[in-house]
Design a protein around this motif. Structure first.
Motif, short mmCIF file in Angstrom:
data_model
loop_
_atom_site.label_atom_id
_atom_site.label_comp_id
_atom_site.label_asym_id
_atom_site.label_seq_id
_atom_site.Cartn_x
_atom_site.Cartn_y
_atom_site.Cartn_z
N MET A 22 0.88 -1.09 0.17
CA MET A 22 0.00 -0.10 0.14
C MET A 22 0.78 1.11 0.16
SD MET A 22 -3.20 -1.05 2.85
CE MET A 22 -3.78 -2.60 2.61
N GLY A 23 1.71 1.11 0.83
CA GLY A 23 2.82 2.38 0.70
C GLY A 23 3.52 2.63 -0.61
N GLY A 24 3.72 1.55 -1.32
CA GLY A 24 4.44 1.71 -2.57
C GLY A 24 3.36 2.35 -3.63
N ILE A 25 2.09 2.29 -3.20
CA ILE A 25 1.15 3.04 -4.43
C ILE A 25 0.59 4.27 -3.92
CG2 ILE A 25 0.68 0.98 -5.84
CD1 ILE A 25 -1.86 0.80 -4.22
N ALA A 26 1.01 4.73 -2.51
CA ALA A 26 0.28 5.94 -2.00
C ALA A 26 0.94 7.04 -2.34
CB ALA A 26 0.54 5.56 -0.29
N PHE A 187 -4.88 4.31 5.13
CA PHE A 187 -4.23 4.91 3.92
C PHE A 187 -5.16 5.79 3.26
CE2 PHE A 187 -1.03 1.70 4.18
CZ PHE A 187 0.02 2.24 3.85
N GLY A 188 -6.35 5.99 4.02
CA GLY A 188 -7.45 7.05 3.38
C GLY A 188 -8.53 6.36 2.81
N ALA A 189 -8.65 5.09 2.43
CA ALA A 189 -9.69 4.35 1.81
C ALA A 189 -11.05 4.33 2.73
CB ALA A 189 -9.16 3.22 0.94
N GLU A 190 -11.99 4.38 1.95
CA GLU A 190 -13.03 4.43 2.72
C GLU A 190 -13.64 2.77 2.39
OE1 GLU A 190 -17.56 5.99 3.39
OE2 GLU A 190 -16.05 7.57 2.83
N VAL A 191 -13.56 1.84 3.62
CA VAL A 191 -14.19 0.61 3.37
C VAL A 191 -15.38 0.28 4.29
CG1 VAL A 191 -13.37 -2.03 3.93
CG2 VAL A 191 -11.67 -0.13 3.06
N ILE A 208 -9.56 5.30 -6.26
CA ILE A 208 -9.04 5.88 -5.19
C ILE A 208 -7.66 5.86 -5.07
CG2 ILE A 208 -9.73 4.37 -3.48
CD1 ILE A 208 -9.74 6.49 -1.37
N ARG A 209 -6.89 7.20 -4.87
CA ARG A 209 -5.48 7.18 -4.74
C ARG A 209 -5.25 7.07 -3.06
NH1 ARG A 209 -0.16 9.43 -6.53
NH2 ARG A 209 1.18 7.56 -5.48
#
Ligand code: S3P
Length: 417
Positions: A22-26, A187-191, A208-209
């Motif tokens: 997740m860090g790799g695409i954030a 990481f800011g995504a709404e789940v 979503i980024r």
């Protein structure tokens, strides 16, 4: 002589993979402390680097600056099923073409369990076993019901959902480890998670980024389980493992230890990165055989080699059912565990979906091979703390998930001198 003392096991493997990917695409720089730097997780770290993320190792942890363009790459995932399966979900929505492969063991593990659901989002993936070729595509959200309890499959679909237009829904009738859905909101995504009569429905709105964050990784309960087993089975033993992840989807092994008669002492409960942690102490106990099956299995799937060792020393007949998933792990763990434990004197038989074990049996000296399976090598090493005539070949494979395993063993042996 038994083992005594305190250890702090390395960071959780499942959480470290997810934090790296997740860090790799954030957007921005994610800082990850107490990450597990075993070979499996390093494969995930090298993968995001190859795809364009920037990685820096400092004294306070791993810093990853994510990329918004996933560069074309040929990625070797080594022994790591989590890397190849989760990454497939991410790359399905990438902008280029990618190939993913791995070692001999990984090339034998089924990948259709991720390629089939990803195709329903519009992914273009070739191969049912590694190597896989993925051509990044525009994805569209879908609803997928997991046919087997698998956190890797659930995670691959949810990560693809980050790149998909509209809603992606995963329905899991049987609960599997839930780190992806717990970490994505960091990481800011709404789940959105809805409990169902059976299992859960997990929803995510894309595209979503992700946004960079900081993550502290608690100790891996699957690694602590080696010391819990050594403490329970050893003579006059007591081991405390500090700051261990207490996620309910991961601690089935502690419940099983309790059911078998062990007293599990849990202290110092804390909260870290949306997960509970605690110190866990186990001491020498005599054990009763129990049977395990059904929805219990995913919560201790990686600890079943250790459970089988416990069963050889427990009073009565142990039956393990509904664990056919063991056949597609790093080795066929029904075959490798049964044949290794037989060699050291266990009365154990394989079944199609588990094992039957009669106990207690005194362990005998023998030379046994790890079969290249990290969890088997460590389980057999714990057996060798009970019967010093047991010799384990191929134990360098602990590098995959617990590089400091033999250092921690030495510490616990020395503390008891
Ligand atoms: C993992 C999930 C489990 C587990 C594996 C790690 C993960 O596999 O056995 O060691 O990090 O998601 P499945 O998802 O295939 O059950």
């Amino acid at each position: 002589m038994g083992l005594r003392g305190t250890v702090r096991v390395p960071g959780d493997k499942s959480m470290t993979h997810r934090a790296f990917l997740m860090g790799g695409i954030a957007d921005g720089t994610t800082v990850i402390s107490n990450a597990l730097l075993g070979a499996d997780c390093l494969a995930s770290l090298a993968a995001v680097e190859a795809l364009g993320a920037q990685v820096e190792r400092t004294s306070d942890g791993i810093h990853i600056t994510g990329t918004d363009h996933l560069h074309a790459a040929a990625i070797d995932c080594g022994n790591s099923g989590t890397t190849i399966r989760l990454l497939s979900g991410i790359l399905a929505g990438g902008q280029e073409s990618y190939t993913l492969t791995g070692d001999d063991s990984l090339q034998k593990r089924p990948m259709d369990r991720v390629t089939v659901p990803l195709t329903t989002l519009g992914a273009k993936i070739d191969g049912t076993y590694a190597p896989l070729t993925i051509e990044g595509r525009r994805l569209v959200g879908t609803t997928y019901t997991l046919p087997v309890a698998s956190a890797q499959v659930k995670s691959a679909v949810l990560l693809a959902g980050l790149f998909a237009t509209g809603e992606t829904t995963v329905i899991e009738p049987v609960l599997s480890r839930d780190h992806t859905e717990r970490m994505l909101p960091k990481f800011g995504a709404e789940v959105t998670i809805q409990e169902q009569e059976r299992g859960r429905r997990i929803r995510l709105q894309g595209p979503i980024r992700l946004q960079a964050t900081t993550i502290d990784i608690p100790g891996d309960p699957s690694s602590a389980a080696f010391w819990w087993t050594a403490a329970v089975l050893g003579q006059d033993s007591a081991i405390t493992t500090e700051h261990v992840l207490m996620n309910p989807t991961r601690i089935g092994f502690l419940q099983v230890l309790r059911q078998m008669g062990a007293s599990v002492e849990i202290t110092n409960r804390q909260e870290s990165t949306g997960e509970e942690t605690a110190d866990v102490t186990l001491t020498t106990t005599s054990l009763q055989a129990i049977s395990i099956e059904g929805e219990q299995i995913p919560s201790l799937i990686d600890e079943i080699p250790l459970f089988a060792l416990l069963a050889t020393q427990a009073d009565g007949k142990t039956i393990i059912r509904d664990a056919a998933e063991l056949r597609v792990k790093e080795t066929d763990r029904i075959e490798t565990v049964v044949s290794a434990l037989k060699k050291i004197g266990a009365r154990i038989e394989a079944t199609a979906d588990g094992m039957i074990i009669d106990g207690p049996t005194p362990l005998i000296g023998a030379t046994v091979d790890s079969a290249g399976d990290h969890r088997l090598a460590m389980m057999l090493t714990i057996a060798s703390t009970l019967q010093p005539e047991i010799q384990v070949l191929g134990n360098e494979v602990v590098e995959v998930s617990y590089p400091t395993f033999y250092d921690d063993l030495k510490t616990l042996q020395q503390a008891n001198r």
